[in-house]
Design a protein around this motif. Structure first.
Motif, PDB file in Angstrom:
ATOM      1  N   ALA A   1       0.826  -1.205   0.000  1.00  0.00           N
ATOM      2  CA  ALA A   1       0.000   0.000   0.000  1.00  0.00           C
ATOM      3  C   ALA A   1       0.862   1.258   0.000  1.00  0.00           C
ATOM      4  O   ALA A   1       0.605   2.207  -0.760  1.00  0.00           O
ATOM      5  N   ILE A   2       1.907   1.268   0.820  1.00  0.00           N
ATOM      6  CA  ILE A   2       2.792   2.437   0.893  1.00  0.00           C
ATOM      7  C   ILE A   2       3.538   2.626  -0.429  1.00  0.00           C
ATOM      8  O   ILE A   2       3.676   3.755  -0.925  1.00  0.00           O
ATOM      9  N   GLY A   3       4.023   1.529  -1.017  1.00  0.00           N
ATOM     10  CA  GLY A   3       4.731   1.611  -2.288  1.00  0.00           C
ATOM     11  C   GLY A   3       3.858   2.202  -3.386  1.00  0.00           C
ATOM     12  O   GLY A   3       4.286   3.092  -4.134  1.00  0.00           O
ATOM     13  N   TYR A   4       2.627   1.724  -3.475  1.00  0.00           N
ATOM     14  CA  TYR A   4       1.708   2.211  -4.505  1.00  0.00           C
ATOM     15  C   TYR A   4       1.358   3.680  -4.266  1.00  0.00           C
ATOM     16  O   TYR A   4       1.290   4.490  -5.199  1.00  0.00           O
ATOM     17  N   PHE A   5       1.163   4.031  -2.999  1.00  0.00           N
ATOM     18  CA  PHE A   5       0.838   5.408  -2.636  1.00  0.00           C
ATOM     19  C   PHE A   5       1.981   6.363  -3.007  1.00  0.00           C
ATOM     20  O   PHE A   5       1.735   7.456  -3.551  1.00  0.00           O
ATOM     21  N   LEU A   6       3.228   5.969  -2.730  1.00  0.00           N
ATOM     22  CA  LEU A   6       4.380   6.832  -3.015  1.00  0.00           C
ATOM     23  C   LEU A   6       4.541   7.076  -4.513  1.00  0.00           C
ATOM     24  O   LEU A   6       4.856   8.197  -4.938  1.00  0.00           O
ATOM     25  N   VAL A   7       4.328   6.038  -5.313  1.00  0.00           N
ATOM     26  CA  VAL A   7       4.434   6.199  -6.764  1.00  0.00           C
ATOM     27  C   VAL A   7       3.350   7.161  -7.264  1.00  0.00           C
ATOM     28  O   VAL A   7       3.612   8.043  -8.087  1.00  0.00           O
ATOM     29  N   ALA A   8       2.125   7.002  -6.747  1.00  0.00           N
ATOM     30  CA  ALA A   8       1.034   7.893  -7.147  1.00  0.00           C
ATOM     31  C   ALA A   8       1.310   9.335  -6.715  1.00  0.00           C
ATOM     32  O   ALA A   8       1.014  10.287  -7.453  1.00  0.00           O
ATOM     33  N   MET A   9       1.898   9.518  -5.519  1.00  0.00           N
ATOM     34  CA  MET A   9       2.237  10.854  -5.055  1.00  0.00           C
ATOM     35  C   MET A   9       3.312  11.492  -5.930  1.00  0.00           C
ATOM     36  O   MET A   9       3.295  12.713  -6.181  1.00  0.00           O
ATOM     37  N   TYR A  10       4.243  10.675  -6.408  1.00  0.00           N
ATOM     38  CA  TYR A  10       5.269  11.181  -7.330  1.00  0.00           C
ATOM     39  C   TYR A  10       4.610  11.698  -8.609  1.00  0.00           C
ATOM     40  O   TYR A  10       4.932  12.791  -9.086  1.00  0.00           O
TER      41      TYR A  10
END
Length: 485
Positions: free
Chosen positions: A221-230
């Motif tokens: 979840a954190i990995g996917y969230f960070l990519v989307a935030m980028y």
């Protein structure tokens, strides 16, 4: 072969109208309506106690003998956060337009209250098993609180068919196709690897599933969230226009795309509501199975923790997918050309991520699918085990011993087969399951309100960690002796 095709068409002819009727005319209104009723009845608990909800979610204590509150949340998120968060959101955008995202958010907000109600009930009527882990869920509270065992049996059967077999096969199929498309891995090789990886965990029992979910789910979840935030930061200048498009389209003021030529508010609303409900599973009756396994001091506490899962699943992860797609050049091209069948579902998400991140985006989505779908398979089995044990009674261990190889066989079959029929069958089983659960919780929600009132009373008295006693209930004898004494 002709006979098989004829039989399949005959099944479709019967199954499809029933499934369409349930989802379009029963569940659509029942789920959303129930969410509004529960929101008002709890005095907007999802807003009043939101910050408290966040605090107790990340402050959950570990459990040496059973499953902790956070592990139970991770297990439910493993089931909820699946390929639907990637492919489902893309499909909702293609059919309902950007406005579907707005209605997905609205559905999540009322779904918080529904999830609280059903998960609190799951905790109240749970029972203790010899392995030290609690079992509970709709099958248990329907029998104990409503006294309708036939409804409990129906619910358990529908869940096992949908989650234990259909969804497990379909999730495996998605993983296999994703790995083949991104890395050229043969589907049979992915199938064998999945059977081994899933087998190692599910043969360890419910604690093994919970421990695995606790480690993997936050990571993915954190990995996917960070990519989307980028993606969001890089395209910050387009963000205001994106939000404006979402809001305008929700009320019929936006460009038509794909299959939604001339779509209206109805198209945006229906697809957003369906995606939100299908993603966070509020009211479906699946999440209470995980909620009941938690070892907590008060049922309302776990109800609040599980409600926060809706925030993670829909308001965060599904929104991440929507952001990636809406800010991509792929979506702009789809708007310009009216979309195409090839741009539906996961393909649209993959193309959008590739537009932002190149080939890394394609590989990232394939890996995300792997983690999302793999953990869903594990949680699906956990739900099936809980309900099969309910059906089998004292023969539960033997029944589960048979279930394990059957589920793993379905994972292998799903990896190498085309499963459109399985998905359709799963939709029907899940629709029937959700209808059964919703009828039950609409009858039983006053009990959850009584539990919530007790929880808030103790907090008002300065008790930081309220403790529940079954004497609070009107019918305390319906609760398993020894659990809430």
């Amino acid at each position: 072969m002709e006979l098989i095709n004829t039989l399949e068409q005959a099944v479709y002819a019967v199954m499809t109208p029933i499934s369409d009727f349930i989802w379009s005319y029963v569940l659509f209104y029942l789920l959303f309506g129930a969410g509004i009723i529960f929101t008002v009845a709890t005095r907007f608990v999802q807003f009043r106690l939101f910050f408290h909800m966040v605090r107790i979610t990340f402050d959950s204590r570990s459990s040496e003998s059973g499953i902790s509150s956070f592990q139970a949340l991770a297990t439910s998120l493993a089931a909820r956060v699946g390929t639907g968060n990637l492919a489902g959101v893309a499909l909702a955008l293609w059919i309902g337009g950007p406005g579907a995202v707005f209605w997905m958010w609205m559905t999540a907000l009322v779904g918080l209250a529904t999830t609280f109600i059903e998960c609190t009930l799951g905790q109240v009527y749970k029972i203790h098993y010899a392995d030290g882990v609690y079992r509970g869920g709709p099958a248990y509270y329907i029998e104990r609180a409503l006294g309708q065992r036939w409804m409990s049996i129906l619910f358990a059967v529908f869940l096992i068919l949908a989650y234990g077999f259909a969804f497990s096969g379909a999730q495996a199929n998605t993983i296999a196709k994703g790995m083949e498309g991104a890395f050229g891995v043969p589907t049979w090789a992915t199938g064998i690897a999945l059977v081994i990886l899933a087998g190692i965990v599910i043969y360890g029992g419910l604690r093994s599933v919970a421990r695995t979910a606790e480690k993997v789910v936050p990571l993915m979840a954190i990995g996917y969230f960070l990519v989307a935030m980028y993606v969001l930061v890089v395209n910050y200048d387009q963000v205001p226009a994106m939000f404006a498009l979402i809001v305008k389209s929700a009320f019929g003021f936006g460009p038509a795309v794909g299959g939604a030529v001339g779509y209206t508010i109805k198209a945006a609303m229906e697809n957003g509501v369906k995606r939100g409900l299908f993603s966070n599973e509020a009211g479906m009756g699946s999440t209470p199975n995980a909620a009941a396994t938690a070892e907590v001091n008060h049922p309302a506490a776990q109800g609040l923790v599980q409600a926060f899962g809706v925030v993670i699943d829909t308001l965060i992860i599904c929104s991440c997918t929507a952001v990636v797609i809406l800010l991509s050049g792929v979506y702009d091209r789809m708007l310009a050309h009216g979309g195409s069948d090839s741009m539906q579902g996961i393909q649209l998400t993959q193309d959008a991520m590739a537009d932002h991140l190149g080939m890394f985006g394609v590989g990232f989505i394939a890996v995300a699918i792997l983690f999302f779908a793999y953990t869903s398979i594990l949680a699906n089995f956990a739900y099936s085990e809980i309900n099969l044990e309910y059906l089998a009674g004292r023969h539960g261990k033997k029944a589960v011993a048979i279930l394990r190889p059957l589920v793993l066989a379905m994972v292998m079959i799903g990896s190498v087969a085309t499963l459109s029929f399985v998905w359709d069958f799963a939709d029907l089983a899940m629709g029937l399951m959700a209808t059964t659960n919703l009828i039950a919780i609409l009858c039983l929600f006053p009990i959850a309100l009584r539990v919530l009132k007790d929880y808030e009373r103790q907090r008002a008295e300065g008790i930081d960690e309220p403790v529940f006693h079954r004497k609070v209930l009107k019918n305390p004898d319906q609760v398993e002796p020894g659990i809430w004494d």
